[in-house]
Design an enzyme around this catalytic site. Structure first.
Site, short mmCIF file in Angstrom:
data_model
loop_
_atom_site.label_atom_id
_atom_site.label_comp_id
_atom_site.label_asym_id
_atom_site.label_seq_id
_atom_site.Cartn_x
_atom_site.Cartn_y
_atom_site.Cartn_z
N ASP A 25 0.83 -1.20 0.00
CA ASP A 25 0.00 0.00 0.00
C ASP A 25 0.87 1.25 0.00
O ASP A 25 1.98 1.25 -0.54
CB ASP A 25 -0.97 -0.05 1.18
CG ASP A 25 -0.27 -0.29 2.52
OD1 ASP A 25 0.86 0.19 2.71
OD2 ASP A 25 -0.85 -0.97 3.39
N SER A 26 0.40 2.34 0.60
CA SER A 26 1.13 3.60 0.54
C SER A 26 2.48 3.53 1.24
O SER A 26 3.41 4.27 0.88
CB SER A 26 0.29 4.72 1.16
OG SER A 26 -0.04 4.43 2.50
N ILE A 27 2.62 2.67 2.24
CA ILE A 27 3.90 2.57 2.94
C ILE A 27 4.96 2.01 2.00
O ILE A 27 6.14 2.32 2.12
CB ILE A 27 3.77 1.71 4.22
CG1 ILE A 27 2.71 2.32 5.16
CG2 ILE A 27 5.09 1.61 4.95
CD1 ILE A 27 2.43 1.49 6.40
N HIS A 204 2.26 6.30 8.82
CA HIS A 204 3.31 6.22 7.80
C HIS A 204 4.68 6.46 8.42
O HIS A 204 4.80 6.91 9.56
CB HIS A 204 3.03 7.23 6.68
CG HIS A 204 1.76 6.95 5.94
ND1 HIS A 204 0.57 7.57 6.26
CD2 HIS A 204 1.49 6.09 4.94
CE1 HIS A 204 -0.38 7.11 5.47
NE2 HIS A 204 0.14 6.20 4.66
#
Length: 280
Positions: A25-27, A204
């Site tokens: 995902d965004s990480i 994050h």
């Protein structure tokens, strides 16, 4: 006895620069800016192409729709040598709060991880690592939402308790399937001051958090897949110091001949361990 076609296929695959794919995902998506995937690529420069396949906001349910595109099984290119699967932060969003559209029940999350590993194995990926979601700093999530969206929440849309449940599920799937698991939820909380030291918005990663992920991941690769250690993967071309300006081809001939012998040995070992794709 190995057939010549099987052996030739293995040699051809090993002769190409191998790839590692980070899927998440965004990480993961933010991992090159700079981050843990960028540090992985830097460590393996001239040895491995590290491909970042991170998708901001995705959960495992949505990521399943990408499997055949990110990891096709109808290509002549060899499969990645290593894939990391790093989902769960969005799956663990609570179903009755602000990020409910991303929520995936923990049982489905575990099933989706199983499906991902099964697909990767079906296309011949030899090394898979599951990475759990990190812990959640709930006070920092509240601050982040207010600063970013101008909304003051009474309770956060994610909790550390829920993240821990998904981390435990990922670890259980990894144990069930016999693949390594990097439990960030546990490892991060062993670092004093992790809430602001490793996380920048309660979820994050900070620069220090990215470095922590890289070091933990590299240690796990070295332990569980010693053949993928940086020192075990040769550079794909001779070092410039080995090139004689008066006889340039010699260094390349020696380098590629040595590579070819190594590839033949590894190909024989690999083909002996695993069935060919046609046999799967």
């Amino acid at each position: 006895m190995l057939g010549p076609a099987v052996l030739a296929s293995c040699v051809a695959q090993l002769a190409m620069r191998p790839t590692f794919v980070t899927f998440g995902d965004s990480i993961t998506q933010r991992g090159f800016a700079p981050g843990w995937t960028g540090q992985l690529a830097d460590a393996y420069q001239r040895r491995v192409d590290v491909l970042n396949r991170g998708y901001n906001g995705y959960n495992t349910r949505w990521a399943l729709q990408l499997l055949d595109r990110v990891f096709p099984n109808n290509t002549a290119a060899p499969p990645p040598r290593l894939v990391t699967i790093f989902f769960g932060a969005n799956d663990a969003a609570l179903p009755d709060r602000g990020s409910a559209r991303q929520h995936v029940p923990v049982e489905e999350y575990a099933s989706n991880l199983r499906a991902m590993v099964a697909h990767l194995r079906s296309i011949g990926v030899p090394a898979v690592i599951l990475i759990t979601p990190p812990p959640i700093s709930e006070p920092d999530r509240l601050v982040h939402v207010e600063k970013t969206y101008g909304v003051r929440l009474a309770v956060p849309e994610r909790t550390n308790e829920a993240a821990g449940q998904y981390a435990a599920a990922a670890e259980a799937v990894a144990q069930e399937l016999g693949v390594p698991c990097l439990n960030l939820w546990r490892a991060f909380q062993e670092v004093p001051g992790w809430q602001q030291g490793l996380l920048n918005d309660g979820l994050h990663l900070t620069q220090e958090g990215n470095a922590e992920v890289y070091h933990l991941l590299q240690a796990l690769i070295d332990e569980r897949f010693p053949e993928l250690r940086v020192s075990r993967i040769p550079q794909d071309a001779p070092d410039h110091s080995a090139i004689d300006p008066q006889d340039v081809p010699v260094a390349f001939e020696k380098h590629f001949a040595k590579q070819q012998r190594r590839h033949e040995t590894e190909a024989a070992q690999q083909a002996a361990r695993s069935p060919s794709r046609e046999e799967l």
